[in-house]
Design a protein around this motif. Structure first.
Motif, PDB file in Angstrom:
ATOM      1  N   LEU A  44     129.133 -15.668  56.955  1.00 23.42           N
ATOM      2  CA  LEU A  44     128.367 -14.451  57.228  1.00 23.42           C
ATOM      3  C   LEU A  44     128.024 -13.638  55.983  1.00 23.42           C
ATOM      4  O   LEU A  44     127.575 -12.491  56.100  1.00 23.42           O
ATOM      5  CB  LEU A  44     129.151 -13.567  58.212  1.00 23.42           C
ATOM      6  CG  LEU A  44     129.470 -14.195  59.564  1.00 23.42           C
ATOM      7  CD1 LEU A  44     130.324 -13.270  60.400  1.00 23.42           C
ATOM      8  CD2 LEU A  44     128.198 -14.578  60.298  1.00 23.42           C
ATOM      9  N   PRO A  55     125.548 -13.453  53.764  1.00 19.20           N
ATOM     10  CA  PRO A  55     124.253 -12.765  53.607  1.00 19.20           C
ATOM     11  C   PRO A  55     124.158 -11.504  54.484  1.00 19.20           C
ATOM     12  O   PRO A  55     123.729 -10.444  54.021  1.00 19.20           O
ATOM     13  CB  PRO A  55     123.223 -13.816  54.035  1.00 19.20           C
ATOM     14  CG  PRO A  55     123.908 -15.119  53.804  1.00 19.20           C
ATOM     15  CD  PRO A  55     125.356 -14.862  54.140  1.00 19.20           C
ATOM     16  N   TRP A  56     124.588 -11.611  55.713  1.00 16.14           N
ATOM     17  CA  TRP A  56     124.552 -10.470  56.627  1.00 16.14           C
ATOM     18  C   TRP A  56     125.537  -9.389  56.187  1.00 16.14           C
ATOM     19  O   TRP A  56     125.217  -8.193  56.187  1.00 16.14           O
ATOM     20  CB  TRP A  56     124.855 -10.954  58.046  1.00 16.14           C
ATOM     21  CG  TRP A  56     124.880  -9.857  59.059  1.00 16.14           C
ATOM     22  CD1 TRP A  56     123.807  -9.173  59.556  1.00 16.14           C
ATOM     23  CD2 TRP A  56     126.043  -9.321  59.693  1.00 16.14           C
ATOM     24  NE1 TRP A  56     124.236  -8.239  60.465  1.00 16.14           N
ATOM     25  CE2 TRP A  56     125.605  -8.305  60.569  1.00 16.14           C
ATOM     26  CE3 TRP A  56     127.396  -9.593  59.612  1.00 16.14           C
ATOM     27  CZ2 TRP A  56     126.471  -7.568  61.355  1.00 16.14           C
ATOM     28  CZ3 TRP A  56     128.267  -8.857  60.407  1.00 16.14           C
ATOM     29  CH2 TRP A  56     127.807  -7.864  61.255  1.00 16.14           C
ATOM     30  N   ARG A  77     124.459  -7.138  53.216  1.00 13.13           N
ATOM     31  CA  ARG A  77     123.608  -6.009  53.612  1.00 13.13           C
ATOM     32  C   ARG A  77     124.420  -4.931  54.327  1.00 13.13           C
ATOM     33  O   ARG A  77     124.256  -3.739  54.060  1.00 13.13           O
ATOM     34  CB  ARG A  77     122.472  -6.507  54.509  1.00 13.13           C
ATOM     35  CG  ARG A  77     121.440  -7.347  53.780  1.00 13.13           C
ATOM     36  CD  ARG A  77     120.230  -7.666  54.639  1.00 13.13           C
ATOM     37  NE  ARG A  77     120.545  -8.366  55.877  1.00 13.13           N
ATOM     38  CZ  ARG A  77     120.741  -9.687  55.991  1.00 13.13           C
ATOM     39  NH1 ARG A  77     120.657 -10.452  54.916  1.00 13.13           N
ATOM     40  NH2 ARG A  77     121.003 -10.234  57.154  1.00 13.13           N
ATOM     41  N   LEU A  78     125.300  -5.340  55.222  1.00 11.26           N
ATOM     42  CA  LEU A  78     126.108  -4.392  55.990  1.00 11.26           C
ATOM     43  C   LEU A  78     127.056  -3.598  55.096  1.00 11.26           C
ATOM     44  O   LEU A  78     127.208  -2.383  55.252  1.00 11.26           O
ATOM     45  CB  LEU A  78     126.919  -5.148  57.062  1.00 11.26           C
ATOM     46  CG  LEU A  78     127.784  -4.317  57.990  1.00 11.26           C
ATOM     47  CD1 LEU A  78     126.924  -3.429  58.883  1.00 11.26           C
ATOM     48  CD2 LEU A  78     128.656  -5.232  58.845  1.00 11.26           C
TER      49      LEU A  78
END
Length: 129
Positions: free
Chosen positions: A29, A31-32, A35-36
């Motif tokens: 996870l 890449p997600w 950003r988070l």
């Protein structure tokens, strides 16, 4: 006494499982999560790799019947060092990371620092397997 000792004996399994789960979670996870959390993708991938390498080392100790004290001390030092690294990352990315990113790094620091303390405290039990 047997109940406490049983828990102490499972400490290395808790350690390697946690490292493996975090490593896989971050790897899949990243890449997600980048950003988070407001953190660089490369940093999360390095964190994932470090967790997976660490998990393999702690797994190698967890499955041994007898564990040399020097290998347990190395494990404790690795956990303590990673705790400090996580706090250094908080300082470095304080202005860039999201609140959740900072909280995650602080949480990881507390978790691995706690593992270091527990493994140090119970090193003689862990050495006996």
């Amino acid at each position: 006494m047997a109940r406490i000792r049983s828990w102490q004996a499972r400490l290395l399994w808790i350690d390697c499982t946690a490292g493996a789960l975090v490593g896989v979670f971050l790897l899949l996870l990243s890449p997600w999560l980048a950003r988070l959390y407001g953190l660089p993708l490369g940093l999360l991938r390095v964190n994932a790799a470090a967790n997976l390498l660490y998990a393999s080392y702690s797994f190698s100790l967890a499955r041994r019947a007898g564990r040399p004290m020097r290998l347990l001390v190395l494990l404790v030092c690795a956990n303590a060092a990673w705790s400090v690294v996580c706090l250094a990352l908080v300082v470095r990315y304080w202005h860039d990371a999201s609140g959740l990113g900072v909280a995650t790094l602080v949480g990881e620091s507390l978790f691995v620092g706690g593992l270091a303390a527990l493994e140090w405290r119970h090193r003689h039990t862990l050495a006996r397997g």
